[in-house]
Design an enzyme around this catalytic site. Structure first.
Site, PDB file in Angstrom:
ATOM      1  N   ASN A   7     -31.252  -4.640  49.364  1.00 38.85           N
ATOM      2  CA  ASN A   7     -32.068  -4.936  50.545  1.00 38.85           C
ATOM      3  C   ASN A   7     -32.597  -6.360  50.369  1.00 38.85           C
ATOM      4  O   ASN A   7     -33.518  -6.597  49.592  1.00 38.85           O
ATOM      5  CB  ASN A   7     -33.215  -3.918  50.618  1.00 38.85           C
ATOM      6  CG  ASN A   7     -34.083  -4.115  51.840  1.00 38.85           C
ATOM      7  OD1 ASN A   7     -33.894  -5.060  52.608  1.00 38.85           O
ATOM      8  ND2 ASN A   7     -35.047  -3.242  52.015  1.00 38.85           N
ATOM      9  N   ARG A  91     -28.640  -3.031  53.249  1.00 37.35           N
ATOM     10  CA  ARG A  91     -29.474  -2.754  54.411  1.00 37.35           C
ATOM     11  C   ARG A  91     -29.452  -4.004  55.288  1.00 37.35           C
ATOM     12  O   ARG A  91     -29.834  -5.090  54.849  1.00 37.35           O
ATOM     13  CB  ARG A  91     -30.902  -2.466  53.967  1.00 37.35           C
ATOM     14  CG  ARG A  91     -31.794  -2.241  55.145  1.00 37.35           C
ATOM     15  CD  ARG A  91     -33.235  -2.255  54.752  1.00 37.35           C
ATOM     16  NE  ARG A  91     -34.038  -1.901  55.902  1.00 37.35           N
ATOM     17  CZ  ARG A  91     -35.347  -2.068  55.961  1.00 37.35           C
ATOM     18  NH1 ARG A  91     -35.980  -2.577  54.946  1.00 37.35           N
ATOM     19  NH2 ARG A  91     -35.999  -1.737  57.031  1.00 37.35           N
ATOM     20  N   HIS A 180     -35.962   0.977  61.580  1.00 43.23           N
ATOM     21  CA  HIS A 180     -36.156   2.120  60.673  1.00 43.23           C
ATOM     22  C   HIS A 180     -35.148   3.233  60.978  1.00 43.23           C
ATOM     23  O   HIS A 180     -35.401   4.407  60.668  1.00 43.23           O
ATOM     24  CB  HIS A 180     -37.571   2.748  60.795  1.00 43.23           C
ATOM     25  CG  HIS A 180     -38.700   1.874  60.369  1.00 43.23           C
ATOM     26  ND1 HIS A 180     -39.887   1.805  61.073  1.00 43.23           N
ATOM     27  CD2 HIS A 180     -38.841   1.050  59.330  1.00 43.23           C
ATOM     28  CE1 HIS A 180     -40.718   0.975  60.474  1.00 43.23           C
ATOM     29  NE2 HIS A 180     -40.106   0.481  59.399  1.00 43.23           N
ATOM     30  N   ARG A 241     -49.183  -5.650  61.807  1.00 42.52           N
ATOM     31  CA  ARG A 241     -48.621  -5.927  63.144  1.00 42.52           C
ATOM     32  C   ARG A 241     -49.414  -5.199  64.216  1.00 42.52           C
ATOM     33  O   ARG A 241     -49.823  -4.047  64.021  1.00 42.52           O
ATOM     34  CB  ARG A 241     -47.167  -5.490  63.218  1.00 42.52           C
ATOM     35  CG  ARG A 241     -46.241  -6.401  62.447  1.00 42.52           C
ATOM     36  CD  ARG A 241     -44.803  -5.918  62.543  1.00 42.52           C
ATOM     37  NE  ARG A 241     -44.190  -5.965  61.234  1.00 42.52           N
ATOM     38  CZ  ARG A 241     -43.241  -5.133  60.815  1.00 42.52           C
ATOM     39  NH1 ARG A 241     -42.777  -4.201  61.608  1.00 42.52           N
ATOM     40  NH2 ARG A 241     -42.755  -5.259  59.606  1.00 42.52           N
ATOM     41  N   GLU A 384     -34.583   5.689  52.099  1.00 46.89           N
ATOM     42  CA  GLU A 384     -33.601   4.844  52.784  1.00 46.89           C
ATOM     43  C   GLU A 384     -32.483   4.411  51.846  1.00 46.89           C
ATOM     44  O   GLU A 384     -31.337   4.284  52.256  1.00 46.89           O
ATOM     45  CB  GLU A 384     -34.315   3.628  53.394  1.00 46.89           C
ATOM     46  CG  GLU A 384     -35.121   4.019  54.622  1.00 46.89           C
ATOM     47  CD  GLU A 384     -36.152   2.988  55.046  1.00 46.89           C
ATOM     48  OE1 GLU A 384     -37.152   2.816  54.330  1.00 46.89           O
ATOM     49  OE2 GLU A 384     -35.961   2.352  56.091  1.00 46.89           O
TER      50      GLU A 384
END
Ligand code: AMP
Length: 397
Positions: A7, A91, A180, A241, A384
């Site tokens: 990733n 990813r 996601h 965020r 993940e």
């Protein structure tokens, strides 16, 4: 087979080496500050201690080289040579409309990922650099791209179109993509499996509440809506965020603060969410502590956070004309009973009943609703990296 899951961020690289047969993580680690002074690699073999090495990493190729050195190191390594890495799974943040599923990487795929760069200017270029670094160090080892956006490509136009002139969708592909996806796919699958049901027969709402947070409506195994949009800024309150807001706020603040729209966006991405509202922290452990100590800002922040999660669950229950399962996942979703409890209070109209004792559990797949609850509410830890490993094996075997 052994799958190296990578990733890549703009200045970081996270990795895990996973044995796909036993699904055991053999080693994991993180390269930080790539291209910046003070770079270091933290490598952790399974069952072993963290091994931290400060070493210059001018670029991602050097970082991948160091990962391989650590994995094959006589002391902290877990394999004898590079030849024991059978495949690499990457990813990739944005696959645009081009990728509705994972793919084996070739020149054409690289070009298509590059074409999505302007949709994720901070992430996709870094992902491409990571792929190139692996190609130069492990030529011939198959590599697979697993996209954060792919699972949500099943959304219908009514869910992904914004109410703006259609030509912006046609010309610039401005639409909801969602992120996601690997987690929403994995968690909805695991939830169905745990309940002994077929995902195709269920209406599932997945609440991925981590530092980044998104909710999805998964109906009959397909994502039909999700809260993140063109970028991961839309939707829920997150660590830093803002999530949803009136778009006019951007120019309003730009005029008031005499800063550019870009700078306002940076505030919305990095200084907002629960951090900005509470002034305490972006980390829910700190927020819960402050809440327990009676901090009013922490209280209103957690109330606003839960309220928005509950509103999305209500919206997605309407979108699917019902809901069978609500699954909480990621750092906050798996650990913060306070949030799950607060959200649960809004959802009794759906017939959900949370068992307060079970709600104290964390980090394991478990049903936290009472047996008479009309909606099964669960914690389902996401993974993940394992999902990327499984996808990689599926495509290269
Ligand atoms: P993630 O992005 O899924 O890694 O989630 C990271 C976030 O999860 C952290 O910033 C925390 O806000 C939250 N988190 C992680 N562990 C805990 C915990 N034990 N209790 C409460 N919140 C946690």
């Amino acid at each position: 087979m052994n799958v190296l899951v990578i990733n890549c961020g703009s200045s970081s690289l996270k990795y895990q080496l996973i044995n796909s047969d036993s699904e055991e993580v053999l080693a994991k680690g993180l390269c930080e500050r790539i291209g910046i002074d003070g770079s270091r690699i933290t490598h952790t073999p399974a069952g072993g201690d963290k091994d931290i090495t400060e070493v210059p990493m001018p670029d991602h190729t050097k970082a991948v080289q160091l990962v391989i050195e650590k994995l094959t190191d006589p002391k902290v390594g877990v394999i004898k040579s590079l030849s024991e890495v059978d495949a690499v799974g990457h990813r990739i943040v944005h696959g645009g409309e081009k990728f509705a599923s994972s793919v084996v990487i070739n020149d054409e795929v690289m070009k298509a990922i590059e074409e999505c760069n302007d949709l994720a200017p901070l992430h996709n270029p870094a992902n491409l650099i990571g792929i190139n670094a692996c190609t130069s160090i492990m030529p011939g080892v198959p590599q697979v791209a697993v996209f954060d956006t792919a699972f949500h490509q099943t959304m219908p136009p009514k869910a992904y179109l914004y109410g703006i002139p259609y030509e912006y969708y046609e010309k610039f592909k401005v639409r909801r993509y969602g992120f996601h996806g690997t987690s929403h796919d994995f968690v909805s699958n695991e939830a169905a499996k745990f309940l002994g049901k077929d995902r195709k027969d269920l209406k599932i709402i997945v609440c991925h509440l981590g530092n980044g947070a998104s909710i999805s409506a998964v109906m009959n195994g397909k994502s039909i809506d999700t809260s993140m949009g063109l970028t991961p800024l839309e939707g829920l309150f997150m660590g830093t965020r803002s999530g949803d807001l009136d778009p006019a706020i951007v120019t309003f603040l730009s005029n008031k603060l005499k800063i550019s729209a870009e700078d306002v966006l940076s505030i919305l991405n990095k200084k907002s969410g629960v951090l900005g509202l509470s002034g305490v922290s972006s980390d829910f452990r700190d927020l819960e502590k402050a809440y327990d100590e009676g901090n009013e800002h922490a209280k209103v922040t957690l109330e606003a956070y839960s309220y928005r999660v509950a509103k999305y669950i209500g919206a997605y229950a309407a979108a699917m004309n019902g809901v069978d399962v609500i699954a909480y996942t990621a750092g906050v979703g798996e650990n913060t009973s306070l949030i799950r409890g607060m959200v649960g209070e809004y959802l009794t109209f759906l017939g959900t009943r949370i068992d307060p004792e079970k709600n104290k559990l964390r980090g394991e797949t478990v049903v936290i609703s009472t047996p008479d609850s009309k909606v099964v509410t669960m914690i389902v830890p996401t993974n993940e990296e394992l999902a990327i490993c499984r996808e990689t094996v599926r495509l290269v075997k």
